[in-house]
Design a protein around this motif. Structure first.
Motif, PDB file in Angstrom:
ATOM      1  N   PRO A 396       0.888  -1.080   0.031  1.00 26.80           N
ATOM      2  CA  PRO A 396       0.090   0.008   0.198  1.00 26.80           C
ATOM      3  C   PRO A 396       0.789   1.101  -0.001  1.00 26.80           C
ATOM      4  N   VAL A 397       1.938   1.426   0.626  1.00 29.58           N
ATOM      5  CA  VAL A 397       2.901   2.458   0.735  1.00 29.58           C
ATOM      6  C   VAL A 397       3.573   2.596  -0.607  1.00 29.58           C
ATOM      7  N   ALA A 398       3.985   1.575  -1.119  1.00 26.89           N
ATOM      8  CA  ALA A 398       4.602   1.721  -2.440  1.00 26.89           C
ATOM      9  C   ALA A 398       3.605   2.395  -3.484  1.00 26.89           C
ATOM     10  N   VAL A 399       2.606   1.855  -3.689  1.00 30.82           N
ATOM     11  CA  VAL A 399       1.430   2.447  -4.560  1.00 30.82           C
ATOM     12  C   VAL A 399       1.130   3.741  -4.239  1.00 30.82           C
ATOM     13  N   LEU A 400       1.160   4.159  -2.984  1.00 31.08           N
ATOM     14  CA  LEU A 400       0.661   5.355  -2.636  1.00 31.08           C
ATOM     15  C   LEU A 400       1.557   6.162  -1.703  1.00 31.08           C
ATOM     16  N   PRO A 401       2.844   6.569  -2.037  1.00 31.39           N
ATOM     17  CA  PRO A 401       3.815   6.830  -1.179  1.00 31.39           C
ATOM     18  C   PRO A 401       3.360   8.558  -0.980  1.00 31.39           C
ATOM     19  N   ASP A 402       2.737   9.075  -1.596  1.00 29.62           N
ATOM     20  CA  ASP A 402       2.654  10.570  -1.192  1.00 29.62           C
ATOM     21  C   ASP A 402       1.507  10.759  -0.262  1.00 29.62           C
ATOM     22  N   LEU A 403       0.995   9.987   0.452  1.00 31.97           N
ATOM     23  CA  LEU A 403      -0.084   9.990   1.509  1.00 31.97           C
ATOM     24  C   LEU A 403       0.930  10.432   2.687  1.00 31.97           C
ATOM     25  N   ALA A 404       2.140   9.823   2.763  1.00 27.72           N
ATOM     26  CA  ALA A 404       3.188  10.131   3.950  1.00 27.72           C
ATOM     27  C   ALA A 404       3.389  11.564   3.900  1.00 27.72           C
ATOM     28  N   PHE A 405       3.803  11.982   5.370  1.00 24.18           N
ATOM     29  CA  PHE A 405       3.991  13.266   5.628  1.00 24.18           C
ATOM     30  C   PHE A 405       3.023  14.158   5.107  1.00 24.18           C
ATOM     31  N   GLY A 406       1.720  13.624   5.602  1.00 22.16           N
ATOM     32  CA  GLY A 406       0.635  14.795   5.593  1.00 22.16           C
ATOM     33  C   GLY A 406       0.161  15.115   4.035  1.00 22.16           C
ATOM     34  N   GLY A 407       0.411  14.102   3.186  1.00 22.57           N
ATOM     35  CA  GLY A 407       0.263  14.192   1.748  1.00 22.57           C
ATOM     36  C   GLY A 407       1.167  14.956   1.080  1.00 22.57           C
ATOM     37  N   ALA A 408       2.285  14.591   1.494  1.00 25.14           N
ATOM     38  CA  ALA A 408       3.549  15.146   1.013  1.00 25.14           C
ATOM     39  C   ALA A 408       3.829  16.662   1.048  1.00 25.14           C
ATOM     40  N   GLY A 409       3.426  17.032   2.411  1.00 23.93           N
ATOM     41  CA  GLY A 409       3.401  18.133   3.097  1.00 23.93           C
ATOM     42  C   GLY A 409       2.213  19.330   2.779  1.00 23.93           C
ATOM     43  N   ARG A 410       1.188  18.687   2.359  1.00 27.28           N
ATOM     44  CA  ARG A 410       0.026  19.507   2.125  1.00 27.28           C
ATOM     45  C   ARG A 410      -0.740  19.857   3.424  1.00 27.28           C
ATOM     46  N   LEU A 411      -0.672  19.144   4.633  1.00 22.71           N
ATOM     47  CA  LEU A 411      -1.027  19.376   6.013  1.00 22.71           C
ATOM     48  C   LEU A 411       0.043  20.353   6.844  1.00 22.71           C
ATOM     49  N   ARG A 412       0.481  21.296   6.449  1.00 17.28           N
ATOM     50  CA  ARG A 412       1.425  21.871   7.114  1.00 17.28           C
ATOM     51  C   ARG A 412       0.878  23.035   7.856  1.00 17.28           C
ATOM     52  N   PRO A 413       0.936  22.930   9.305  1.00 19.65           N
ATOM     53  CA  PRO A 413       0.321  23.808  10.224  1.00 19.65           C
ATOM     54  C   PRO A 413       0.838  25.357  10.070  1.00 19.65           C
ATOM     55  N   VAL A 414      -0.230  26.114  10.255  1.00 22.14           N
ATOM     56  CA  VAL A 414      -0.082  27.736  10.217  1.00 22.14           C
ATOM     57  C   VAL A 414      -0.834  28.238  11.262  1.00 22.14           C
ATOM     58  N   SER A 415      -0.470  29.507  11.532  1.00 19.53           N
ATOM     59  CA  SER A 415      -1.127  30.529  12.740  1.00 19.53           C
ATOM     60  C   SER A 415      -1.814  31.391  12.073  1.00 19.53           C
ATOM     61  N   TYR A 416      -2.947  31.618  12.619  1.00 16.13           N
ATOM     62  CA  TYR A 416      -4.015  32.670  12.358  1.00 16.13           C
ATOM     63  C   TYR A 416      -3.274  34.106  12.436  1.00 16.13           C
ATOM     64  N   PRO A 417      -3.536  35.068  11.797  1.00 18.95           N
ATOM     65  CA  PRO A 417      -3.185  36.495  11.925  1.00 18.95           C
ATOM     66  C   PRO A 417      -3.735  36.807  13.253  1.00 18.95           C
ATOM     67  N   ALA A 418      -3.155  37.899  13.984  1.00 14.99           N
ATOM     68  CA  ALA A 418      -3.558  38.069  15.328  1.00 14.99           C
ATOM     69  C   ALA A 418      -4.924  38.997  15.319  1.00 14.99           C
ATOM     70  N   GLU A 419      -5.085  39.473  13.905  1.00 16.44           N
ATOM     71  CA  GLU A 419      -6.280  40.226  13.946  1.00 16.44           C
ATOM     72  C   GLU A 419      -7.549  39.357  13.949  1.00 16.44           C
ATOM     73  N   TRP A 420      -7.545  38.355  13.511  1.00 14.70           N
ATOM     74  CA  TRP A 420      -8.637  37.723  13.611  1.00 14.70           C
ATOM     75  C   TRP A 420      -9.269  37.575  15.041  1.00 14.70           C
ATOM     76  N   GLN A 421      -8.483  37.449  16.051  1.00 14.15           N
ATOM     77  CA  GLN A 421      -9.099  37.567  17.409  1.00 14.15           C
ATOM     78  C   GLN A 421      -9.637  38.739  17.541  1.00 14.15           C
TER      79      GLN A 421
END
Length: 582
Positions: A396-421
């Protein structure tokens, strides 16, 4: 299920020895898939929007002018984020979905071979279905996917008359029912697997020990779990029909040369090209799908012999129904049938994105393939069998390698700008309706680079937020259902000043497509906040008006309360049984 063959009950030491590798590989898969979430912040992608503290507003509990697609999910998130920050909830939800999917599939396989269980665990947690729904941000549906093997096992145990199975059915169905689609999958699973109306010949039934009313109790309990979104759909002002243009827009899609049906056979085929891993377009993917189908065919006979009370046949029926719903939009005549249904049958819009219902098929495919692997290695030497099992384990990993690491980096966390609060604090002081401009359902922010996300305003700001519910899929435009948003769209198209529409606040989001800079439209509004990303205006011609409850919304709260009481009762029953067992 396969019981211990030595005639004695497996003790704690044996259970630990058998389950420890399963939990270890589930944890390893979870870490590998969600590795980017080790960083602080929020992973914002398409439908996945988490905020630091989601307000508990009536529009999130029971939407008055839109269809309840996130009921009761939004209400539950709002409740939990009053206690813990949203980033914790996001990580627990995603990690729980991947981990429990793997463990549940591994435990469901009726085998005593540890390596076969590990293959099922990894394969179920590494399917294109999970990858595509994760990259589309539909974490609530992933909880249903993770709960499915646990629910299947509990439903089969209920039919076999095992004590405590009813409580486990409810507890497994609860996380699935936080979204309408997951709730329907859970209800269908219990109906097909545990119902006493689908009888096999009496001589084959172990389930005659089951009290006749247990299956009806299970169906009633899962029905109550679905009550919040059903009641919300009945009382909303949006109506029950949907735009038929969504049938073609959300139909299963070909991912490579083999077409949409083969994509579905490999548990892929989601309508969104942006949410599809790049590896799904490679020419060898259909070949791997055929290999997996052959392996599953080899193992189907073992599953039928080992699952009690015709469980394999029932699971195949459930998977077949899911496949039919998934493929309906691309089958001859199926698209016309769906277009008619979404216009004339209330709630049929749930069927437009039919690929969501492929989860039972994915589970059956993985379980049968795991048993096929067991049957295959039984025919070869022990040394060769070990090599084959290791190769299958990593297939399964060999057929779908780009699920690893958050879909090849698509799930990168960010912070909301302070003005939203800061904007949220302004609005909290003077509650009222909020118009989010420019009108667009999804947005690409410079502080969330490379990703598109649903407008966070309805979940960040404490009030009813009017944001566009029109969806654009390629060249197709799918109209939304919110009548109030349609009214605002007409006002903006005619160039009427926003101050005449009755909204209390106007939020203008900068550096997104369709930026608003029309003095006539915004004329007469008082600027309260002006920052690099957000500008907030107050409408002096309206007064603060906190949203009222009303009998319709109270009915949704009553349904949600009933569902919570059912879950609590099941949890107490399960804990009591465990305590008495000790």
């Amino acid at each position: 299920m396969v019981e211990p063959t030595d005639g004695v009950e497996a003790g704690p030491v044996r259970r630990t020895r058998d389950t420890l590798p399963l939990y270890a590989i589930a944890a390893a898969v979870t870490v590998l898939v969600l590795a980017p979430l080790a960083r602080p912040g929020y992973a914002l992608v398409y439908d996945m929007v988490f905020v630091p503290r989601q307000p508990l507003t009536w529009d999130l509990v029971a939407p008055a002018q839109s269809l309840p697609r996130a009921v009761p999910m939004d209400a539950l998130v709002s409740l939990v984020t009053q206690l813990v920050p949203g980033w914790v909830v996001q990580r627990l939800a995603l990690a729980g979905a991947v981990f429990l999917a793997a463990v549940g599939a591994g435990r469901l396989v009726p085998t005593e071979r540890r390596a076969v269980r590990l293959f099922a665990a990894l394969a179920y947690a590494w399917t294109p279905y999970l990858a595509e729904r994760l990259l589309l941000g539909q974490w609530g549906l992933l909880l249903a996917y993770a709960a499915l093997p646990w629910l299947v096992r509990a439903a089969l145990d209920l039919r076999a008359g095992r004590a405590g199975a009813l409580a486990r059915v409810v507890l497994a169905a609860a996380p699935a029912a936080i979204t309408p689609t997951g709730g329907l999958i859970a209800l269908g699973t219990v109906l097909v697997l545990a119902s006493d109306r689908m009888r096999a010949p009496r001589s084959l039934l172990v389930s005659q020990r089951m009290h006749p009313h247990r299956s009806r109790q299970a169906l009633a309990a899962v029905g109550v779990l679905n009550a919040p979104w059903v009641v919300a759909a009945l009382v909303t002002g949006a109506g029950g029909s949907s735009d038929p243009a969504g049938v073609a827009a959300f139909a299963a899609r070909a991912e490579n040369w083999a077409g949409p049906l083969v994509a579905l056979a490999g548990t892929g085929g989601i309508w969104s090209a942006q949410a599809t891993p790049a590896s799904r377009a490679t020419p060898l993917v259909p070949v791997a799908t055929v290999v997996l189908l052959i392996l599953a065919g080899v193992g189907a006979g073992l599953l039928r012999r080992r699952l009690p009370a015709g469980g394999a046949v029932r699971l195949a029926v459930l998977a077949g129904i899911g496949c039919l719903l998934a493929a309906l939009g691309v089958l001859p005549g199926g698209d016309a049938m769906l277009r008619w249904a979404v216009v004339h049958l209330p709630g049929a819009g749930l069927l437009r994105d039919g690929q969501k219902f492929l989860a039972p098929y994915a589970l059956l495919l993985v379980v049968c393939a795991a048993l096929g692997a067991e049957r295959l290695v039984a025919r070869v030497d022990r040394e060769v069998a070990g090599v084959v099992l290791v190769g299958l384990l990593f297939l399964p990993v060999a057929v779908l390698p780009d699920l690893a690491f958050g879909g090849a980096g698509r799930l990168r966390p960010v912070s909301y700008p302070a003005e939203w609060q800061r904007v949220a604090e302004h609005i909290e002081e003077e509650p009222g309706e909020i118009l989010s401009l420019p009108l667009s359902a999804y947005r690409a922010y410079p502080w969330n680079p490379g990703r598109v996300v649903l407008d966070p305003a309805p979940r960040y700001l404490p009030g009813t937020v009017l944001t566009d519910d029109t969806l654009r899929v390629g060249d197709a435009v799918v109209a939304g259902e919110n009548p109030r948003v349609r009214e605002m769209r007409r006002a903006l198209a005619e160039g009427r000043p926003v101050r005449t529409t009755g909204v209390r606040w106007v939020l203008v989001q900068h550096e997104v497509s369709g930026e608003v800079d029309d003095a006539e439209v915004l004329g007469g509004l008082e600027r309260v906040h002006d920052g690099p990303f957000l500008t907030l205006y107050r409408n002096p011609e309206t007064v603060p008006q906190p949203g009222g409850s009303g009998p319709a919304r109270l009915a949704v709260v009553a349904a949600l309360t009933a569902a919570l009481l059912v879950v609590i009762a099941a949890a107490v029953s399960a804990l009591h049984r465990r305590a008495t067992a000790w």
